[in-house]
Enzyme design. Structure first.
Site, mmCIF file in Angstrom:
data_model
loop_
_atom_site.group_PDB
_atom_site.id
_atom_site.type_symbol
_atom_site.label_atom_id
_atom_site.label_comp_id
_atom_site.label_asym_id
_atom_site.label_seq_id
_atom_site.Cartn_x
_atom_site.Cartn_y
_atom_site.Cartn_z
ATOM 1 N N GLU A 116 -2.375 -2.632 2.146
ATOM 2 C CA GLU A 116 -2.811 -2.092 3.443
ATOM 3 C C GLU A 116 -2.336 -3.064 4.516
ATOM 4 O O GLU A 116 -2.530 -4.272 4.400
ATOM 5 C CB GLU A 116 -4.340 -1.927 3.446
ATOM 6 C CG GLU A 116 -4.966 -1.660 4.787
ATOM 7 C CD GLU A 116 -4.463 -0.405 5.515
ATOM 8 O OE1 GLU A 116 -4.409 0.674 4.931
ATOM 9 O OE2 GLU A 116 -4.095 -0.550 6.708
ATOM 10 N N ASP A 162 0.893 7.127 0.872
ATOM 11 C CA ASP A 162 0.101 7.951 1.794
ATOM 12 C C ASP A 162 0.205 7.390 3.215
ATOM 13 O O ASP A 162 -0.766 6.875 3.768
ATOM 14 C CB ASP A 162 -1.362 7.941 1.289
ATOM 15 C CG ASP A 162 -2.258 8.853 2.092
ATOM 16 O OD1 ASP A 162 -1.746 9.734 2.801
ATOM 17 O OD2 ASP A 162 -3.485 8.668 1.997
HETATM 18 C C1 LIG Z 1 -3.641 8.026 5.582
HETATM 19 S S1 LIG Z 1 -4.303 6.424 5.629
HETATM 20 C C2 LIG Z 1 -4.605 6.039 3.966
HETATM 21 C C3 LIG Z 1 -5.723 6.761 3.315
HETATM 22 C C4 LIG Z 1 -5.972 6.403 1.878
HETATM 23 N N1 LIG Z 1 -4.741 6.407 1.092
HETATM 24 C C5 LIG Z 1 -6.939 7.373 1.266
HETATM 25 O O1 LIG Z 1 -6.505 8.418 0.763
HETATM 26 O O2 LIG Z 1 -8.137 7.105 1.265
HETATM 27 C C6 LIG Z 1 -2.899 5.432 5.980
HETATM 28 C C7 LIG Z 1 -3.199 3.957 5.985
HETATM 29 O O3 LIG Z 1 -1.960 3.275 6.043
HETATM 30 C C8 LIG Z 1 -2.125 2.098 6.815
HETATM 31 N N2 LIG Z 1 -0.769 1.709 7.210
HETATM 32 C C9 LIG Z 1 -0.024 2.091 8.275
HETATM 33 N N3 LIG Z 1 1.218 1.585 8.185
HETATM 34 C C10 LIG Z 1 1.270 0.876 7.023
HETATM 35 C C11 LIG Z 1 2.286 0.168 6.338
HETATM 36 N N4 LIG Z 1 3.518 0.074 6.845
HETATM 37 N N5 LIG Z 1 1.974 -0.392 5.157
HETATM 38 C C12 LIG Z 1 0.736 -0.293 4.621
HETATM 39 N N6 LIG Z 1 -0.280 0.366 5.216
HETATM 40 C C13 LIG Z 1 -0.012 0.966 6.402
HETATM 41 C C14 LIG Z 1 -3.054 2.506 7.918
HETATM 42 O O4 LIG Z 1 -3.715 1.373 8.459
HETATM 43 C C15 LIG Z 1 -4.013 3.445 7.160
HETATM 44 O O5 LIG Z 1 -5.109 2.738 6.685
#
Ligand SMILES: C[S@@+](CC[C@H](N)C(=O)[O-])C[C@H]1O[C@@H](n2cnc3c(N)ncnc32)[C@H](O)[C@@H]1O
Length: 279
Positions: A116, A162
């Protein structure tokens, strides 16, 4: 990074994603061999739907809120819903994110790797899994995590991708990342999420995957209304590479029911599309 999953937890897209995630992990758990479960954009693991952020949108009321306490649900939903119910009493307040769902379903021989990028969310996740020897939490870029952690030593398992879809070009990035991940981990199950706003924005993604000559690519698509206004969040999709055996049959039974329950207007639909047939 403006996206916070807090605002969206438990919405219609989470319901589809998490219901399918639960089916995939259950299928993988049928064999004893250890699994690597990798979540590249993990969020905060669990959500309090009564805190300020979700209440600003109340998206969960049109998602998990519609189905969590129904007496009659398709068998394919029972494990996912039992995990949601286990976190709640009489009222729906708590919702599991993908890390918690996978943590609940995995076995002692399995391993969960979470990435994350948001610093606060990564800290929340670290605190949640502190001391859990089966879970590793990394404050890192999820796209880098795919490079760093694939292939895992276990050979079998799942990578969930995701992304937040905050930037332009995310569909293309996702397609390329999926194909690269498939090269690194040919046996792994890969599962990626994307939003549907306009009529055919995922067309380029589909074309890229179709022409890649990789077998076993299944697209799951769900519309809560006709996607005539591309400013609205009209639906969502999942791409699965190497989906478990008979997942398509399970989803064929589940999708019509889900689509009806989660409808927000005319033009509701949910369907499967083999972008490349299983071998
Ligand atoms: C759609 S949410 C994830 C939800 C989670 N997978 C669930 O189903 O409960 C996307 C997440 O990706 C994080 N995020 C955004 N850009 C990112 C990156 N480049 N690498 C990792 N995390 C990232 C955001 O902070 C957010 O928490």
């Amino acid at each position: 990074m403006n996206y916070r999953h807090n605002f969206h937890a438990g919405n219609f897209a989470d319901v589809l994603k998490h219901a399918v995630l639960a089916l995939v992990v259950q299928a993988l758990c049928k064999k004893d061999a250890p699994l690597a479960l990798i979540d590249t954009h993990a969020g905060i693991g669990r959500y309090d739907l009564w805190t300020a952020a979700p209440n600003k949108t109340d998206e969960y009321k049109e998602g998990i809120g519609r189905i969590w306490d129904l007496a009659q649900v398709p068998a394919e939903l029972s494990v996912y819903l039992s995990l949601v119910r286990k976190m709640n009493g009489q009222h729906l307040r708590h919702y599991p994110g993908s890390p918690q769902l996978m943590r609940q379903l995995m076995r002692p021989q399995d391993r969960l790797v979470l990435a994350e990028l948001h610093p606060d969310d990564a800290l929340t996740l670290k605190a949640q899994f502190h001391g859990d020897r089966q879970v590793a939490v990394h404050h890192m870029d999820g796209w880098q995590a795919l490079k760093a952690f694939l292939p895992p030593k276990e050979k079998r398992g799942l990578a969930l991708i995701d992304p937040a879809f905050e930037e332009k070009g995310e569909y293309e990035r996702l397609g390329k990342a999926l194909l690269k991940a498939r090269e690194r981990w040919p046996q792994g199950v890969l599962m990626a999420w994307h939003p549907i706003k306009g009529q055919d924005e995922q067309q380029a993604l589909d074309d890229m995957l179709r022409s890649a000559e990789v077998p076993g690519i299944l697209a799951v698509r769900h519309l809560v209304r006709t996607p005539s206004d591309p400013k609205l969040f009209n639906g969502s999709g999942l791409i699965l590479i190497n989906p478990p055996y008979k997942l398509d049959e399970q989803l064929s039974r589940l999708l019509p029911w889900l689509a009806e329950k989660l409808a927000q207007g005319e033009g509701v639909a949910a369907w499967l599309d083999w972008l490349a047939k299983d071998v």
